[in-house]
Write a protein that holds these residues in place. Sequence first.
Motif, short mmCIF file in Angstrom:
data_model
loop_
_atom_site.label_atom_id
_atom_site.label_comp_id
_atom_site.label_asym_id
_atom_site.label_seq_id
_atom_site.Cartn_x
_atom_site.Cartn_y
_atom_site.Cartn_z
N VAL A 120 58.57 59.57 42.01
CA VAL A 120 57.43 60.44 41.56
C VAL A 120 56.30 60.04 42.42
O VAL A 120 55.65 61.09 43.13
CB VAL A 120 56.86 59.56 40.14
N GLY A 121 56.20 58.87 43.07
CA GLY A 121 55.50 58.62 44.16
C GLY A 121 55.53 59.38 45.34
O GLY A 121 54.79 60.11 45.92
N ALA A 122 56.94 59.85 45.86
CA ALA A 122 57.15 60.91 46.82
C ALA A 122 56.58 62.11 46.56
O ALA A 122 56.24 62.97 47.28
CB ALA A 122 58.66 60.83 46.97
N ALA A 123 56.91 62.61 45.28
CA ALA A 123 56.50 63.92 44.57
C ALA A 123 54.85 64.02 44.72
O ALA A 123 54.29 65.10 44.73
CB ALA A 123 57.06 64.09 43.35
N MET A 124 54.18 63.09 44.60
CA MET A 124 52.69 62.86 44.97
C MET A 124 52.28 62.90 46.16
O MET A 124 51.44 63.68 46.78
CB MET A 124 51.93 61.86 44.24
N MET A 125 53.21 62.38 47.35
CA MET A 125 52.85 62.41 48.62
C MET A 125 53.17 63.43 49.44
O MET A 125 52.47 63.96 50.23
CB MET A 125 53.35 61.04 49.40
N ALA A 126 54.30 64.14 49.23
CA ALA A 126 54.68 65.36 50.24
C ALA A 126 53.89 66.35 50.09
O ALA A 126 53.25 67.10 50.95
CB ALA A 126 56.09 65.60 49.69
N PRO A 127 53.40 67.05 48.52
CA PRO A 127 52.54 68.07 48.95
C PRO A 127 51.21 67.55 49.29
O PRO A 127 50.35 68.61 49.94
CB PRO A 127 52.50 68.63 47.38
N ALA A 128 50.90 66.53 49.22
CA ALA A 128 49.46 65.93 49.81
C ALA A 128 49.29 66.15 51.11
O ALA A 128 48.40 66.46 51.65
CB ALA A 128 49.06 64.88 49.20
N THR A 129 50.56 65.65 51.80
CA THR A 129 50.41 65.73 53.35
C THR A 129 50.20 67.44 53.67
O THR A 129 49.62 67.41 54.80
CB THR A 129 51.58 65.19 53.66
N LEU A 130 51.09 68.14 53.05
CA LEU A 130 50.88 69.52 53.38
C LEU A 130 49.42 70.04 53.05
O LEU A 130 48.86 70.88 53.89
CB LEU A 130 51.81 70.43 52.62
N ALA A 131 48.80 69.56 51.97
CA ALA A 131 47.60 69.98 51.83
C ALA A 131 46.54 69.36 52.86
O ALA A 131 45.41 70.10 53.46
CB ALA A 131 47.04 69.46 50.45
N VAL A 132 46.69 68.29 53.28
CA VAL A 132 45.80 67.52 54.36
C VAL A 132 46.16 68.56 55.32
O VAL A 132 45.05 68.84 56.20
CB VAL A 132 46.29 66.15 54.53
N ILE A 133 47.15 68.94 55.90
CA ILE A 133 47.44 69.66 57.30
C ILE A 133 46.74 71.15 57.02
O ILE A 133 45.81 71.67 57.78
CB ILE A 133 48.93 69.95 57.51
N ASN A 134 46.84 71.78 55.87
CA ASN A 134 46.39 73.17 55.64
C ASN A 134 44.64 73.01 55.59
O ASN A 134 43.96 73.97 56.13
CB ASN A 134 46.76 73.58 54.37
N THR A 135 44.16 71.92 55.19
CA THR A 135 42.73 71.89 54.94
C THR A 135 42.00 71.16 56.48
O THR A 135 40.94 71.21 56.26
CB THR A 135 42.18 71.07 53.54
#
Length: 492
Positions: A120-135
């Motif tokens: 669950v923690g990994a599923a929270m982290m992985a898309p957040a890292t991509l959002a950080v890159i995109n923004t």
Amino acid sequence: MTSVDTATRRARQHAGPAWMIMALACACQFMVILDSSIVNLALPSIREDLGFTATGLAWVVNGYLLTFAGFMLLGGRAADLVGPRRMLVAGLLVFSASSLVGGLATAAEVLVAARVAQGVGAAMMAPATLAVINTSFTEPNARAKAFGMWSAAGGVGGMAGAIAGGAITTGLSWRWVFLINVPIGAVLIAVAMAVLAGTRTGRREPLDLAGAITGTAGLAALVFGVMQSADHGWSSALVAGPVVAGLLLLVVFTVVQARFAAVPTMPLRLFRSRAVAVGNGMLLLFGAIPIAMWYFTSLFLQNVLGHSALQAGLGQTPAAVTFLVIARWAAPLLPRTGARPLVLAGSACFLVGFGWLAQADAASGYLAGVLGPTLLVAIGIGLTFPTLMAAATADAPEGDAGIAGGLANTAGQVGGAIGLAVLATAAGTRAASEAGGRLSPASLAAGYDLVFLLAAGLGLAIALVSVLLPRHRFTRSPHLQESSVSGGRPLP
């Protein structure tokens, strides 16, 4: 300009240095992927200490992978609603706390529960890292470099797990496979709190509860059923039941998103972009390629050529280094060449590399039978993976960056889970038919060779689907024009 856009531009002016943001995103992705493989070599010690049954032991791995894939869409949407900074910090907290519980576990049930929570923690982290890159990186060349580094970090994380798991278990204890995440997580939380203070883009909108439940449950049921296939066969009710239920729930999820959700968990408008739609479809196909490369090549080295687990990990290191170099070098080409040429070049590497691997047998040495083809496949992965991730997320509006990243990660994870089940079944069936009652290195080699042939076929399928990719070169999207003026940042 909306108030969200204004706040985003003002916030970015106070964000941390580009290299620190990139290092944070890469470190988080590395840790997430590392934990999907690092535990494998510790399983015998875990079984002995905690008294796992053979079936129960598989859930030390499957519990993590199941929730990782199942909760990814929800994690991506939550990153859009509450902001990637908050979601990344929350994911790190969940991941680190569950790692501590897992490392201190004295019962099998506690360790499995900890691994589920880790997922669950990994599923929270992985898309957040991509959002950080995109923004954070909106200029095309900078974003392409960022995707290359992020992709390389994940690939090296998977490879490093095979080496580090054996070394940590042998030198310390299996418990440190989990406990090592605690101090690393604490450092990353501190860094995230400092350098991501200006990347928050969260919006005060209601969560699509019906979509979150049906989407998460559908993905979890589908992945669970596929995982069961290796032990029970595809015709078993233990496989068919969850798979059918998962597919039906995903149909309901789609209807909810299209007709009833005020703020959808997965906005279907994303699929109006051909790059997003085709990119995610190709990631679904691509998911099995790394499985065939790292997992089955490792088994070939151990079960056919007689290498130890540590030797097998070291034997794959040249391919891991090659992947790292190629991903870092190839990603900046995307704005100049477009996605299609890079994908076609990668697919050619898959065809030749896996075709070459499929010729290996028990008499093949490492240098002649494994090193050359794995280097070719690693080049293909380095060319293809960051390109597909960029294609699947680049055209998403900034406010949907988290869900776009979650969707891309989900496509790859589900493709990998299905690919592993299908390839493992194919390898086992072929090996058994060649064995004549007793498995041998030669019969096992026949099974692995079939896997490599199937992977070559996936490379061909990816090449064929790539003709549907748009020809544009992922230059700055219209919705990013204004924010790029103040928010575009170079990479070192």
